[in-house]
Enzyme design. Sequence first.
Site, PDB file in Angstrom:
ATOM      1  CB  CYS A 152       5.458   2.259   7.708  1.00 43.90           C
ATOM      2  SG  CYS A 152       4.897   3.743   6.830  1.00 43.90           S
ATOM      3  CG  LEU A 153       6.638   1.180   1.717  1.00 46.81           C
ATOM      4  CD1 LEU A 153       6.035   1.433   0.335  1.00 46.81           C
ATOM      5  CD2 LEU A 153       7.752   0.146   1.632  1.00 46.81           C
ATOM      6  N   GLY A 197       0.838  -1.185   0.000  1.00 41.98           N
ATOM      7  CA  GLY A 197       0.000   0.000   0.000  1.00 41.98           C
ATOM      8  C   GLY A 197       0.875   1.237   0.000  1.00 41.98           C
ATOM      9  CG  HIS A 207      -0.312   0.955   7.270  1.00 42.58           C
ATOM     10  ND1 HIS A 207       0.668   0.495   8.122  1.00 42.58           N
ATOM     11  CD2 HIS A 207       0.315   1.839   6.444  1.00 42.58           C
ATOM     12  CE1 HIS A 207       1.819   1.080   7.833  1.00 42.58           C
ATOM     13  NE2 HIS A 207       1.636   1.894   6.814  1.00 42.58           N
ATOM     14  CD  GLU A 208      -1.021   2.244   2.770  1.00 45.85           C
ATOM     15  OE1 GLU A 208      -0.722   3.438   2.551  1.00 45.85           O
ATOM     16  OE2 GLU A 208      -0.167   1.397   3.085  1.00 45.85           O
ATOM     17  CD  GLN A 238       3.251   5.824   2.801  1.00 47.14           C
ATOM     18  OE1 GLN A 238       2.272   5.246   2.332  1.00 47.14           O
ATOM     19  NE2 GLN A 238       4.268   5.181   3.349  1.00 47.14           N
ATOM     20  CG  HIS A 258       0.251   6.595   5.663  1.00 53.55           C
ATOM     21  ND1 HIS A 258       1.337   7.177   6.282  1.00 53.55           N
ATOM     22  CD2 HIS A 258       0.608   5.303   5.418  1.00 53.55           C
ATOM     23  CE1 HIS A 258       2.307   6.274   6.401  1.00 53.55           C
ATOM     24  NE2 HIS A 258       1.897   5.138   5.898  1.00 53.55           N
TER      25      HIS A 258
END
Length: 214
Positions: free
Chosen positions: A126-127, A68, A168-169, A73, A172
């Site tokens: 997480c990226l 995701g 999670h997304e 991000q 963000h």
Amino acid sequence: MATPRPRAPLAERIEELLAPGGPLPIVAAGDPVLRAGVARYDGELEPALLARFVEALRITMLAAPGVGLAAPQVGVELRIAVIEDPAPVPDEVRLARGRVPQPFRVLVNPSYTQVGSDRAAFFEGCLSVPGYQAVVARHAEVRLTGEDERGRPLDEVFTGWPARIIQHETDHLDGLLYLDRAELRSLSSNQTALERWAQPTPTEAASALDFPLP
């Protein structure tokens, strides 16, 4: 002292971001764009530019690799995220975590509400927080509402790992990182998590590191 240069309009900034081609740079934790939260998307981009931006998000997500990616991000204040998960995991992990393949989806103005009271806790990364993982207890089942990239309504219930990705997304887009919800005693480097906590559930980690599970 020189006057700060005003920020370019959003569409212009996205054109500049897309110009080099390939994966986009991923913003790391500490950048204010990850904490600002974003307002509802209201057609700020022409359809062709939106399509190019969405494809760039997908390319970036897959290259990272991740399952995701949210627009903040990559430094863009739009309430848009993408998800896709081929779920290449062993059967025991699939069963324990409810991780099933998810096709590519574009989430525009997503929000979620919990369904039922069950919660599930697993290691999560997480990226935008590279190199680390921590256990996060999340709703086991959620209802997602919003639209897709063509403005068609989304209203679907997700369970297991897909529900985790949705939360999670969407978090963000509200200025939240997974660490805000994590059990910080579980925080582990990726290498340590691989060597010591690769079990399907975090039960052993909870016992060794002394943190509660729901």
